[in-house]
Write a protein that holds these residues in place. Sequence first.
Motif, PDB file in Angstrom:
ATOM      1  N   GLY A 454      49.338 -58.381   6.317  1.00  0.00           N
ATOM      2  CA  GLY A 454      48.156 -58.788   5.566  1.00  0.00           C
ATOM      3  C   GLY A 454      47.358 -59.785   6.371  1.00  0.00           C
ATOM      4  O   GLY A 454      47.928 -60.693   6.992  1.00  0.00           O
ATOM      5  N   ILE A 455      46.037 -59.614   6.394  1.00  0.00           N
ATOM      6  CA  ILE A 455      45.174 -60.479   7.202  1.00  0.00           C
ATOM      7  C   ILE A 455      44.034 -61.017   6.340  1.00  0.00           C
ATOM      8  O   ILE A 455      43.435 -60.278   5.560  1.00  0.00           O
ATOM      9  CB  ILE A 455      44.585 -59.709   8.412  1.00  0.00           C
ATOM     10  CG1 ILE A 455      45.713 -59.226   9.331  1.00  0.00           C
ATOM     11  CG2 ILE A 455      43.612 -60.579   9.186  1.00  0.00           C
ATOM     12  CD1 ILE A 455      45.226 -58.424  10.533  1.00  0.00           C
ATOM     13  N   VAL A 456      43.750 -62.289   6.496  1.00  0.00           N
ATOM     14  CA  VAL A 456      42.550 -62.895   5.917  1.00  0.00           C
ATOM     15  C   VAL A 456      41.805 -63.556   7.066  1.00  0.00           C
ATOM     16  O   VAL A 456      42.348 -64.421   7.747  1.00  0.00           O
ATOM     17  CB  VAL A 456      42.884 -63.927   4.828  1.00  0.00           C
ATOM     18  CG1 VAL A 456      41.601 -64.593   4.330  1.00  0.00           C
ATOM     19  CG2 VAL A 456      43.609 -63.275   3.659  1.00  0.00           C
ATOM     20  N   THR A 457      40.564 -63.112   7.290  1.00  0.00           N
ATOM     21  CA  THR A 457      39.775 -63.642   8.394  1.00  0.00           C
ATOM     22  C   THR A 457      38.899 -64.795   7.915  1.00  0.00           C
ATOM     23  O   THR A 457      38.794 -65.068   6.721  1.00  0.00           O
ATOM     24  CB  THR A 457      38.875 -62.539   8.993  1.00  0.00           C
ATOM     25  OG1 THR A 457      37.951 -62.102   7.986  1.00  0.00           O
ATOM     26  CG2 THR A 457      39.713 -61.356   9.451  1.00  0.00           C
ATOM     27  N   GLN A 458      38.235 -65.442   8.878  1.00  0.00           N
ATOM     28  CA  GLN A 458      37.386 -66.581   8.520  1.00  0.00           C
ATOM     29  C   GLN A 458      36.131 -66.139   7.790  1.00  0.00           C
ATOM     30  O   GLN A 458      35.489 -66.933   7.110  1.00  0.00           O
ATOM     31  CB  GLN A 458      37.029 -67.368   9.774  1.00  0.00           C
ATOM     32  CG  GLN A 458      36.325 -66.559  10.839  1.00  0.00           C
ATOM     33  CD  GLN A 458      36.102 -67.372  12.097  1.00  0.00           C
ATOM     34  OE1 GLN A 458      35.754 -68.547  12.021  1.00  0.00           O
ATOM     35  NE2 GLN A 458      36.299 -66.771  13.260  1.00  0.00           N
ATOM     36  N   GLN A 520      36.457 -66.427  -0.049  1.00  0.00           N
ATOM     37  CA  GLN A 520      37.688 -66.640   0.700  1.00  0.00           C
ATOM     38  C   GLN A 520      38.898 -66.642  -0.226  1.00  0.00           C
ATOM     39  O   GLN A 520      39.944 -66.067   0.091  1.00  0.00           O
ATOM     40  CB  GLN A 520      37.599 -67.967   1.452  1.00  0.00           C
ATOM     41  CG  GLN A 520      38.461 -68.037   2.684  1.00  0.00           C
ATOM     42  CD  GLN A 520      37.896 -67.198   3.816  1.00  0.00           C
ATOM     43  OE1 GLN A 520      36.935 -66.475   3.637  1.00  0.00           O
ATOM     44  NE2 GLN A 520      38.515 -67.281   4.977  1.00  0.00           N
ATOM     45  N   ARG A 521      38.752 -67.240  -1.393  1.00  0.00           N
ATOM     46  CA  ARG A 521      39.880 -67.298  -2.329  1.00  0.00           C
ATOM     47  C   ARG A 521      40.172 -65.927  -2.941  1.00  0.00           C
ATOM     48  O   ARG A 521      41.324 -65.590  -3.193  1.00  0.00           O
ATOM     49  CB  ARG A 521      39.611 -68.342  -3.411  1.00  0.00           C
ATOM     50  CG  ARG A 521      39.870 -69.762  -2.925  1.00  0.00           C
ATOM     51  CD  ARG A 521      39.572 -70.790  -3.983  1.00  0.00           C
ATOM     52  NE  ARG A 521      38.135 -71.061  -4.051  1.00  0.00           N
ATOM     53  CZ  ARG A 521      37.564 -71.757  -5.019  1.00  0.00           C
ATOM     54  NH1 ARG A 521      38.295 -72.230  -6.007  1.00  0.00           N
ATOM     55  NH2 ARG A 521      36.253 -71.972  -4.997  1.00  0.00           N
ATOM     56  N   ILE A 522      39.125 -65.101  -3.162  1.00  0.00           N
ATOM     57  CA  ILE A 522      39.371 -63.738  -3.630  1.00  0.00           C
ATOM     58  C   ILE A 522      40.084 -62.935  -2.543  1.00  0.00           C
ATOM     59  O   ILE A 522      40.993 -62.144  -2.826  1.00  0.00           O
ATOM     60  CB  ILE A 522      38.049 -63.062  -4.041  1.00  0.00           C
ATOM     61  CG1 ILE A 522      37.554 -63.666  -5.363  1.00  0.00           C
ATOM     62  CG2 ILE A 522      38.221 -61.552  -4.185  1.00  0.00           C
ATOM     63  CD1 ILE A 522      36.244 -63.091  -5.854  1.00  0.00           C
ATOM     64  N   PRO A 533      55.227 -58.641   4.307  1.00  0.00           N
ATOM     65  CA  PRO A 533      56.196 -59.551   4.939  1.00  0.00           C
ATOM     66  C   PRO A 533      55.608 -60.316   6.119  1.00  0.00           C
ATOM     67  O   PRO A 533      56.175 -61.310   6.555  1.00  0.00           O
ATOM     68  CB  PRO A 533      57.317 -58.609   5.400  1.00  0.00           C
ATOM     69  CG  PRO A 533      56.654 -57.279   5.561  1.00  0.00           C
ATOM     70  CD  PRO A 533      55.570 -57.225   4.530  1.00  0.00           C
ATOM     71  N   ILE A 534      54.480 -59.836   6.673  1.00  0.00           N
ATOM     72  CA  ILE A 534      53.815 -60.514   7.790  1.00  0.00           C
ATOM     73  C   ILE A 534      52.406 -60.886   7.345  1.00  0.00           C
ATOM     74  O   ILE A 534      51.680 -60.054   6.796  1.00  0.00           O
ATOM     75  CB  ILE A 534      53.752 -59.612   9.040  1.00  0.00           C
ATOM     76  CG1 ILE A 534      55.161 -59.254   9.511  1.00  0.00           C
ATOM     77  CG2 ILE A 534      52.966 -60.283  10.161  1.00  0.00           C
ATOM     78  CD1 ILE A 534      55.191 -58.227  10.622  1.00  0.00           C
ATOM     79  N   VAL A 535      52.018 -62.131   7.599  1.00  0.00           N
ATOM     80  CA  VAL A 535      50.701 -62.612   7.178  1.00  0.00           C
ATOM     81  C   VAL A 535      49.985 -63.232   8.371  1.00  0.00           C
ATOM     82  O   VAL A 535      50.592 -63.988   9.140  1.00  0.00           O
ATOM     83  CB  VAL A 535      50.833 -63.657   6.043  1.00  0.00           C
ATOM     84  CG1 VAL A 535      49.494 -64.312   5.752  1.00  0.00           C
ATOM     85  CG2 VAL A 535      51.387 -63.007   4.784  1.00  0.00           C
ATOM     86  N   VAL A 536      48.717 -62.889   8.520  1.00  0.00           N
ATOM     87  CA  VAL A 536      47.853 -63.495   9.538  1.00  0.00           C
ATOM     88  C   VAL A 536      46.684 -64.162   8.825  1.00  0.00           C
ATOM     89  O   VAL A 536      45.963 -63.503   8.068  1.00  0.00           O
ATOM     90  CB  VAL A 536      47.326 -62.445  10.540  1.00  0.00           C
ATOM     91  CG1 VAL A 536      46.332 -63.081  11.506  1.00  0.00           C
ATOM     92  CG2 VAL A 536      48.481 -61.802  11.307  1.00  0.00           C
ATOM     93  N   LEU A 537      46.523 -65.454   9.044  1.00  0.00           N
ATOM     94  CA  LEU A 537      45.387 -66.190   8.481  1.00  0.00           C
ATOM     95  C   LEU A 537      44.529 -66.685   9.637  1.00  0.00           C
ATOM     96  O   LEU A 537      44.992 -67.489  10.451  1.00  0.00           O
ATOM     97  CB  LEU A 537      45.862 -67.374   7.639  1.00  0.00           C
ATOM     98  CG  LEU A 537      46.784 -67.058   6.450  1.00  0.00           C
ATOM     99  CD1 LEU A 537      47.145 -68.345   5.718  1.00  0.00           C
ATOM    100  CD2 LEU A 537      46.126 -66.085   5.499  1.00  0.00           C
ATOM    101  N   ASP A 538      43.318 -66.180   9.734  1.00  0.00           N
ATOM    102  CA  ASP A 538      42.406 -66.591  10.806  1.00  0.00           C
ATOM    103  C   ASP A 538      41.352 -67.511  10.208  1.00  0.00           C
ATOM    104  O   ASP A 538      40.336 -67.066   9.689  1.00  0.00           O
ATOM    105  CB  ASP A 538      41.750 -65.345  11.436  1.00  0.00           C
ATOM    106  CG  ASP A 538      40.920 -65.698  12.664  1.00  0.00           C
ATOM    107  OD1 ASP A 538      40.705 -66.899  12.908  1.00  0.00           O
ATOM    108  OD2 ASP A 538      40.495 -64.771  13.374  1.00  0.00           O
ATOM    109  N   GLU A 539      41.606 -68.808  10.261  1.00  0.00           N
ATOM    110  CA  GLU A 539      40.713 -69.807   9.662  1.00  0.00           C
ATOM    111  C   GLU A 539      40.428 -69.465   8.199  1.00  0.00           C
ATOM    112  O   GLU A 539      39.292 -69.514   7.741  1.00  0.00           O
ATOM    113  CB  GLU A 539      39.402 -69.895  10.453  1.00  0.00           C
ATOM    114  CG  GLU A 539      39.515 -70.680  11.736  1.00  0.00           C
ATOM    115  CD  GLU A 539      39.802 -72.155  11.506  1.00  0.00           C
ATOM    116  OE1 GLU A 539      39.474 -72.662  10.425  1.00  0.00           O
ATOM    117  OE2 GLU A 539      40.358 -72.795  12.401  1.00  0.00           O
ATOM    118  N   ALA A 540      41.471 -69.092   7.459  1.00  0.00           N
ATOM    119  CA  ALA A 540      41.291 -68.618   6.084  1.00  0.00           C
ATOM    120  C   ALA A 540      40.786 -69.692   5.143  1.00  0.00           C
ATOM    121  O   ALA A 540      40.250 -69.388   4.076  1.00  0.00           O
ATOM    122  CB  ALA A 540      42.614 -68.058   5.563  1.00  0.00           C
TER     123      ALA A 540
END
Length: 665
Positions: A454-458, A520-522, A533-540
């Motif tokens: 799962g990824i959340v970008t800036q 961003q919160r949505i 199981p894997i999370v990527v947060l790019d300036e989330a």
Amino acid sequence: MAPDSSVTGQSIKPGTFRRALPYARPHYRPMAVLLLVTALNAGLTVLTPILFKVLIDDGITAGNSDVVLWISLSVVGLALVSLVLGMAEARYSGRVSEGLVYDLRTEVFDHVQRQPLAFFTRAQTGALVSRLNTDVVGAQQAVTAILSTIGSSGLTLILVLVTMFYLSWQVTLISLLILPLLVVPGKIVGRSLQRIMREQMQMHAEMGSLMNERFNVTGALLSKLYGKPAVETQLFAQQAAKVRDLGVLAATYGKTLFLAMTLIGSLATALVYGVGGGLAIDGTLQLGTLVALATLLTRLFGPITQLSSAQASILTALVSFDRLFEVLDLKPLITDKPNARALPAGLAAGGSAPEIRFDRVAFRYPSAAEVSLASLESIAVAAPKRTTNALVLREVSFVAPAGKLTALVGPSGAGKTTITHLVPRLYDVTEGAVRIGGHDVRDLTLASLHESIGIVTQDAHLFHATIRANLTYARPEATDQDLIAACRAAQIWDLIAGLPEGFDTTVGDRGYRLSGGEKQRIAIARLLLKAPPIVVLDEATAHLDSESEAALQKALKTALAGRTSLVIAHRLSTIREADQILVIDDGRVQEHGTHDELLDRGGLYAELYRTQFSRPQTADDDIPAPEPVGVAPGPLPGGPGRGGRAAPFGPGFHPDGGPPPPIPG
């Protein structure tokens, strides 16, 4: 307007016609009915003039009123049958052509979706949409012309010629001497229209791209703040003028073809009446036969004109197939191996968090020739050729422990986002390997890989749909209770609950009806709903105010527990408690350790930290105490050297032409 020779000079690739024909194969049943109806229509075309012959010779001339009555009623009956057959022909022709449009659109859409991220960083959206609209319709017209025009006209032509030879071979032979002239205009005009059509499609795509960029919310905002309406209108007017001029040129050629056909047809009719009239006066030919021959000749002009026009139409419409095949022939750079396997169930979504390992990874962005088409990026058509593409990552090795939080920090353009893009195989490494749970990501299926990450970008993207649709995009089967739980954890439920339509509120283009922090919160709620199981947060948390950030950090601490996490952060206050911090600079891992270890080391991390949390130093201070000011680091002290150089264009900006990364690292 002078045609663009770089576009009009392109020719249709050999074999395009043969390659296009199989697209009609799945529709063989309606095609069979269509051909049967076409054959019956062709028979009626010949039968009516024969009835006129009988009406004149055996009815009117012989004074037989019964023959006149029955033939007249028969002609009316045939007209009604022809009407029914014409409707049936239109219906089945539509089923075949629209079925073809459906097949082509879905195939091209599916193929484009499978292209790597690098493809979308280069291609113009409007140009892609044009391929799925304008070009597909052009291909539909080609198949319709083949089935309806060529099938019907070919059968009619054969039957009319046979009947004319039966009635008078002399008149028929004389008529045929002039008929080959009908083919010449179609061939000449068809080639010209083909070149015009190719440039017309290219200009429609460029005009569509311009509108697409200016009419979305962010483009409109940029235009209003920085652009000048008169200049924008002038730019659009220039492109619209080219489309207009090409349209005028195409209409002129089309009308010229029609007029040439009409002239030649008139000459042939005059010849038949001149020769046939003389034979009728001599008694060699009956009056009814002459009328029938003249009527059949007009029925002959139609098929020949249609076949000649179809030649032009097919040549121009084949340009559409050629442009579609150009996209379909662009093989996705990142695909599953023939023996690719899914990520083991224990490590996939719903399982335990796996370890992520980078082994001596080097990476350069793919060249334009590998991932894109010049016709999909008009800027690239005129751009100078570029030959090299420098490495943006070099000898990157590290382990992100299973179930732990690994933070990536460093100056802008250091390569942080590029590293995170290699984990879900948005790009493939140039050298080395990225492993998840001991498995090289290139050996895993893309579907299982993407399901587990799962990824959340800036700059979180939301579709122009409801909040519910944007959330359930990650998990379609989620219940309202699941949505509420995820939104509570992301600190966005209170806002949604206060909206009149709740989850059914439309967020607008790219979510622009919401603030940056709300979007961003949505996006984080969508991540929590997927629960990978894997999370990527790019300036989330970049768009959140201090209060929202504090609440969200608390939520993320719980949400990320037990998951392998890669977090990119410029605000170092957000990753102090990370299990491991990697300091990325110039495409390499320069330092690694915990927050305290890196501060004690006094290297680049300490320099970044000092820049953000500075206060007057005392004699007792090696590293100043933090006093958050909530700003991202600017250019570091020390000028252009190590730690002090600013990299405004990111690791993918190269004078030699490498593509920029989709999100600056």
